[in-house]
Design a protein around this motif. Structure first.
Motif, PDB file in Angstrom:
ATOM      1  N   ARG A 333      87.824 189.150 124.762  1.00  0.00           N
ATOM      2  CA  ARG A 333      88.223 190.525 125.019  1.00  0.00           C
ATOM      3  C   ARG A 333      87.738 191.426 123.890  1.00  0.00           C
ATOM      4  NH1 ARG A 333      93.735 192.337 124.778  1.00  0.00           N
ATOM      5  NH2 ARG A 333      93.902 190.824 123.117  1.00  0.00           N
ATOM      6  N   ARG A 334      87.439 192.660 124.195  1.00  0.00           N
ATOM      7  CA  ARG A 334      87.125 193.613 123.138  1.00  0.00           C
ATOM      8  C   ARG A 334      88.411 193.887 122.354  1.00  0.00           C
ATOM      9  NH1 ARG A 334      83.783 198.261 121.856  1.00  0.00           N
ATOM     10  NH2 ARG A 334      85.193 199.729 120.885  1.00  0.00           N
ATOM     11  N   ASP A 336      91.004 195.837 119.846  1.00  0.00           N
ATOM     12  CA  ASP A 336      91.238 197.182 119.312  1.00  0.00           C
ATOM     13  C   ASP A 336      91.316 197.068 117.786  1.00  0.00           C
ATOM     14  OD1 ASP A 336      93.872 196.623 118.460  1.00  0.00           O
ATOM     15  OD2 ASP A 336      94.698 197.154 120.410  1.00  0.00           O
ATOM     16  N   GLU A 339      93.948 194.809 116.315  1.00  0.00           N
ATOM     17  CA  GLU A 339      93.724 193.378 116.532  1.00  0.00           C
ATOM     18  C   GLU A 339      92.643 192.851 115.594  1.00  0.00           C
ATOM     19  OE1 GLU A 339      94.793 192.644 121.194  1.00  0.00           O
ATOM     20  OE2 GLU A 339      93.005 193.813 120.752  1.00  0.00           O
ATOM     21  N   ALA A 340      91.578 193.646 115.448  1.00  0.00           N
ATOM     22  CA  ALA A 340      90.515 193.234 114.526  1.00  0.00           C
ATOM     23  C   ALA A 340      91.074 193.138 113.114  1.00  0.00           C
ATOM     24  CB  ALA A 340      89.350 194.227 114.578  1.00  0.00           C
ATOM     25  N   ALA A 341      91.948 194.085 112.760  1.00  0.00           N
ATOM     26  CA  ALA A 341      92.529 194.088 111.417  1.00  0.00           C
ATOM     27  C   ALA A 341      93.420 192.856 111.213  1.00  0.00           C
ATOM     28  CB  ALA A 341      93.322 195.369 111.186  1.00  0.00           C
ATOM     29  N   SER A 342      94.108 192.426 112.275  1.00  0.00           N
ATOM     30  CA  SER A 342      94.954 191.239 112.148  1.00  0.00           C
ATOM     31  C   SER A 342      94.119 190.013 111.820  1.00  0.00           C
ATOM     32  CB  SER A 342      95.703 190.970 113.463  1.00  0.00           C
ATOM     33  OG  SER A 342      96.704 191.912 113.653  1.00  0.00           O
ATOM     34  N   ILE A 343      93.003 189.869 112.526  1.00  0.00           N
ATOM     35  CA  ILE A 343      92.135 188.723 112.250  1.00  0.00           C
ATOM     36  C   ILE A 343      91.538 188.853 110.849  1.00  0.00           C
ATOM     37  CG2 ILE A 343      90.030 187.506 112.929  1.00  0.00           C
ATOM     38  CD1 ILE A 343      90.574 188.264 115.784  1.00  0.00           C
ATOM     39  N   ALA A 344      91.123 190.083 110.514  1.00  0.00           N
ATOM     40  CA  ALA A 344      90.514 190.297 109.198  1.00  0.00           C
ATOM     41  C   ALA A 344      91.506 189.953 108.090  1.00  0.00           C
ATOM     42  CB  ALA A 344      90.033 191.737 109.066  1.00  0.00           C
ATOM     43  N   ARG A 347      91.926 186.194 107.970  1.00  0.00           N
ATOM     44  CA  ARG A 347      90.736 185.585 107.380  1.00  0.00           C
ATOM     45  C   ARG A 347      90.678 185.832 105.880  1.00  0.00           C
ATOM     46  NH1 ARG A 347      86.030 183.819 110.403  1.00  0.00           N
ATOM     47  NH2 ARG A 347      84.987 183.937 108.401  1.00  0.00           N
ATOM     48  N   SER A 348      90.984 187.078 105.476  1.00  0.00           N
ATOM     49  CA  SER A 348      90.815 187.379 104.048  1.00  0.00           C
ATOM     50  C   SER A 348      91.871 186.646 103.224  1.00  0.00           C
ATOM     51  CB  SER A 348      90.813 188.884 103.785  1.00  0.00           C
ATOM     52  OG  SER A 348      92.092 189.417 103.852  1.00  0.00           O
ATOM     53  N   GLU A 351      90.392 183.438 102.818  1.00  0.00           N
ATOM     54  CA  GLU A 351      89.219 183.552 101.957  1.00  0.00           C
ATOM     55  C   GLU A 351      89.642 183.460 100.484  1.00  0.00           C
ATOM     56  OE1 GLU A 351      87.117 187.035 103.028  1.00  0.00           O
ATOM     57  OE2 GLU A 351      85.173 186.194 102.508  1.00  0.00           O
ATOM     58  N   PRO A 365      82.246 185.968 110.051  1.00  0.00           N
ATOM     59  CA  PRO A 365      83.271 186.922 110.506  1.00  0.00           C
ATOM     60  C   PRO A 365      82.903 187.599 111.830  1.00  0.00           C
ATOM     61  CG  PRO A 365      82.751 187.280 108.194  1.00  0.00           C
ATOM     62  CD  PRO A 365      81.790 186.249 108.688  1.00  0.00           C
ATOM     63  N   ALA A 366      81.629 187.699 112.109  1.00  0.00           N
ATOM     64  CA  ALA A 366      81.221 188.393 113.336  1.00  0.00           C
ATOM     65  C   ALA A 366      81.323 187.494 114.569  1.00  0.00           C
ATOM     66  CB  ALA A 366      79.785 188.895 113.185  1.00  0.00           C
ATOM     67  N   GLY A 384      95.583 184.892 113.259  1.00  0.00           N
ATOM     68  CA  GLY A 384      95.288 186.283 113.580  1.00  0.00           C
ATOM     69  C   GLY A 384      95.171 186.531 115.081  1.00  0.00           C
TER      70      GLY A 384
END
Lengths: 484, 375
Positions: A333-334, A336, A339-344, A347-348, A351, A365-366, A384
């Protein structure tokens, strides 16, 4: 192309009098406007009155088997890929929820299969040793007679974007002959209404006892009316939403909350040989990909035992490969920005651990998936979401119950791949810390019919029992015309 | 003291590693030259990256993990930005931490732990602050009478904001400027007297403080039915948001409230956006319209990126702000914030914090899980 779809099912209210609020959903290059019903105060009252009255007058007298037939036929229509509503579902749900078409198509079929006649009978048998108690007084084991009655007015407050998820509670309510009003979730506002229409087509009398509507949660307005009118409220949502809702429900009303949950999986060393590991990783990937981990039963963490021919880090790579392979067939899914921030953020955080050598992030990350390998036994924590998962290496799966125990309030499903003896030993320990469902890998996101959601009874929790005690029965004999 | 060195790229290109003294000197010079070009910014940014890469071990590992080293990075935009959360988990400093002249810490209101920024000298921080403040807040005037709604440096020695406001008061405040937050909290009566004097004397006044500190003052004025009409030339300065220290107020309502309570037009309500993890601040030109465009001086640049990939987003798209602050030389100059923003002509619009999404389904998401764990 822009499509406008009317959501809901409102028996007794003239369609032209109902206010609508249009919400636009965009995905896969298309736009669907959904016109949600937005009732006035007096209309909300009238709807509650209508459903309650019709439920009392007609639903009470229906045999359970008639309701089973109606649900079976409605499910059959949605399972029929040529049926106009099924075609509509396949066309609109991917746009409304953002899931890819194949995910929606396969998910709908697998889920609706749970609501055919044999499965519905299993629902009934699972909770009632004699489902006849729903139709009339039946002899009780202890003596006397018992009868089960569903609430006159059962209110469902649905949440989430997993397609058709509301059907579970909707069907449960109908099976116990509850007059039913459901509140649509804005994130998936269509299936429940379609299903209600199909029921109404199949059995118009039953269709009158069932309404599907919408209101803006927590915003005052008609919410208070619905909550005050209901005899029982079945609510889905996060703890904050449920807390707020519970505070507004009268104390005499039964409140059945289903909060957010976290799922996880466990893979024993005996399952980790070169022949099985790849297959297991693919199955786990399916559980992760289906509905993007939005469902409470999806795994967010995988505990993998050391000591097998395939080591946890190798399994993590198999899993990454499985996720990458599924991504081409079922695109993510694309997301929002939130959501991208949650994964980021997830991940960080890993990291940072990776800098100390405690974690390994796989992939870029992409990529439309994220796998992190944690080398030390780590307590359960959410990922995430949207295809992000942690693989935790553990020396022994027996250590896992202690790692998940602190989060008892959030436990629900675990997928386990292990030999029978291990499975049952683990099941004991997991049950002790509050886990309520164990499934095979690949089946985590498809609970079987009659599932005890969050360890509760789908039907039994809804009903009130009325008993005729043996004393009353015996005493009645004394007043019979044939009494000596 | 960190000395200079040299690294040689495979293509023979030399990447000089400057000493701390050289860095400080170069930065003070750069800050003093508003005419500095984009190419000069880039050159200094790359030299700073080489310096931080050489002397800041966790940052070096972070950069290496992303395949970015001084030998491969050719543009300032490619210098890897550290998520600000890292300032809590890692010691990000080029000088040994115990040799720092000052350590600024975050207030610790969000999540566990406090982010730390180590300053071996405050010379660069101070020069950066004073130059920015003079240009954007003082705007040609030399001094103004200041009332400060924030504890002083003695009370909060690790607060960058306390130091910032002390610099403002010492350099740009008149003799009779005063701090109105003491050990007993807000000295409301003294503040009201101070405001009334300024009102009576017709002398412009500046009220500076944390955003949340203005809320109880507005509430008290409303309760007493008191309004001020501060003389022309007065301004209000807030920063930092509400941080759970007061009730949250929507920006438009907040600035309407300030404007009404103090008789200062919204265009003279200035907001500073800064962070403990930076040595330079961003300003707007008043809050007549919210959110206003914010911008910083020539030694800081901002990008708006996709938080997942770190890639720049096209202009106009909302993403997460990355700041590249040359003045934050000892730690890491490039930081990935948790603030949402969109690039606008002349700067960017700040759109609040990027909240991790609540799950849209019934899975528990990190935010709810953490809230329960802390609650």
């Amino acid at each position: 192309m822009r499509i406008l779809e009317q959501a809901g099912h409102l028996p007794g209210l003239p369609a032209e009098a109902v206010g609508r609020r249009v919400v636009e959903h965009r995905a896969w290059g298309e736009t669907v406007g959904v016109a949600l019903p937005d009732l006035r105060e007096d209309q909300a009252k009238a709807l509650c009155g209508h459903v309650r009255a019709r439920a009392r007058e007609t639903l009470r007298r229906m045999e359970t088997v008639r309701i089973v037939e109606a649900i079976d036929r409605a499910s059959a229509c949605l399972l029929d890929r040529a049926h106009p509503l099924r075609r509509k579902a396949e066309a609109l749900l991917p746009v409304v929820t953002g899931y890819d078409r194949e995910t929606v198509r396969l998910g709908l079929t697998s889920y609706l299969k749970t609501f055919r006649r044999p499965q519905l009978l299993r629902f009934l048998a699972e909770d009632f040793s004699n489902p006849g108690v729903l139709d009339g007084f039946q002899p009780a084991v202890k003596g006397g007679f018992v009868r089960a009655r569903g609430p006159d007015l059962l209110l469902h407050v649905w949440a989430g974007n997993v397609p058709a998820l509301p059907l579970w509670s909707l069907v449960s309510g109908l099976l116990v002959k509850a007059g039913t009003i459901g509140k649509l979730a804005s994130a998936e506002p269509l299936t429940a209404g379609w299903f209600a229409h199909l029921i109404a087509e199949t059995d118009p009398e039953l269709g009158e006892c069932l309404a599907v509507t919408w209101w803006k949660g927590g915003a005052g307005g008609t919410e208070a009316t619905f909550l005050a009118q209901a005899d029982c409220v079945m609510a889905y949502g996060g703890n904050e939403t449920l807390t707020a809702l519970r505070a507004k429900v009268p104390v005499t009303t039964r409140f059945l909350p289903h909060g957010h949950r976290i799922g996880f999986a466990m893979i024993a060393r005996e399952a980790l040989d070169s022949r099985r590991a790849g297959t297991l990783a693919r199955l786990a990937a399916q559980d992760i990909v289906r509905y993007e981990q939005q469902g409470c039963y999806a795994p967010q963490m995988l505990f993998v035992e050391r000591g097998g021919p395939v080591a946890p880090d190798e399994f993590a790579r198999h899993l990454a490969h499985g996720l990458a392979a599924l991504a081409s067939r079922h695109p993510r899914r694309r997301l929002d920005p939130g959501e991208a921030a949650s994964i980021a953020a997830w991940r960080s955080a890993h990291e940072m651990r990776a800098l100390d050598g405690e974690a390994t992030l796989l992939g870029d990350p992409a990529d439309p998936w994220s796998v992190v390998l944690l080398d030390a036994a780590t307590g359960l924590s959410p990922s995430g979401l949207n295809r992000s998962v942690a693989v935790v290496a553990v020396d022994a799966l027996a250590d896992v119950p202690a790692l998940v125990a602190p989060h008892r309030a959030y436990l629900q499903s675990a997928g386990i791949a292990a030999a029978p003896a291990t499975l049952f030993r683990l099941a004991e320990d997991l049950a002790a810390v509050g886990l309520t469902r164990i499934a095979a890998l690949g089946r985590m996101t498809a609970p079987e019919a009659g599932w005890h959601h969050d360890g509760r009874f789908s039907l039994l929790d809804l009903v009130t029992m009325t008993e005729i005690e043996a004393s009353a029965e015996a005493a009645a004999e004394g007043f019979a015309p044939y009494a000596d | 003291m960190i000395s200079a060195g040299l690294a040689v790229a495979r293509d023979g290109r030399e990447v000089a590693v400057m000493s701390q003294a050289e860095i400080v000197e170069a930065l003070l010079d750069f800050i003093g030259r508003p005419s500095a070009t984009e190419a000069e910014f880039e050159a200094l940014a790359l030299r700073l990256f080489a310096y931080q890469f050489a002397h800041n071990a966790p940052y070096r590992r972070f950069a290496q993990q992303r395949g970015r080293t001084p030998l491969t990075v050719r543009r300032w935009r490619d210098i890897p930005a550290v998520p600000i959360k890292a300032f809590k988990d890692l010691t990000l400093s080029c000088c040994p931490p115990d040799e720092a002249e000052r350590v600024f810490m975050t207030s610790g209101t969000t999540g566990s732990g406090r982010g730390r920024s180590y300053h071996p000298t405050l010379a660069v921080y101070d020069r950066s602050m004073l130059a920015g403040f003079a240009a954007r807040i003082m705007r040609g005037r030399q001094t103004i009478r200041m009332g400060i709604l924030f504890p002083d440096e003695a009370a909060l020695p690790h607060s960058s904001l306390a130091h910032y406001l002390a610099l403002a008061k010492d350099h740009f405040g008149t003799e009779d400027s005063a701090v109105f937050v003491g050990p007993g909290g807000l000295a409301l009566d003294a503040l009201l007297t101070f405001l009334a004097e300024a009102e009576a004397a017709g002398e412009p006044l500046a009220l500076l403080g944390a955003t949340y500190a203005f809320v109880p003052v507005m509430d008290a004025l409303a309760e007493r039915g008191r309004r001020f009409a501060l003389p022309a030339g007065s301004f209000l300065f807030d920063t930092g948001g509400f941080k759970g220290q007061s009730r949250e107020i929507e920006p438009d309502a907040f600035y309407d409230g300030l404007s009404a309570a103090f008789g200062v037009p919204r265009s003279e309500c200035l907001n500073m956006y800064g962070m403990t993890e930076l040595s330079t601040q961003f300003y707007d030109d008043g809050n007549a319209v919210c959110p206003p465009v914010k911008s910083g001086p020539h030694w800081i640049r901002s990008r708006v990126v996709d938080p997942l990939t770190g890639q720049d987003l096209p202009e106009g798209e909302t993403g997460v702000l990355v700041h590249h602050d040359l003045a934050h030389f000892n730690s890491v100059s490039a930081i990935l914030t948790e603030d949402a923003g969109v690039i606008a002509p002349g700067g960017f619009r700040l759109l609040g914090r990027v909240e991790g999404a609540a799950s849209r389904g019934c899975s528990v998401a990190v935010a709810e899980f953490l809230a329960a764990a802390q609650g």
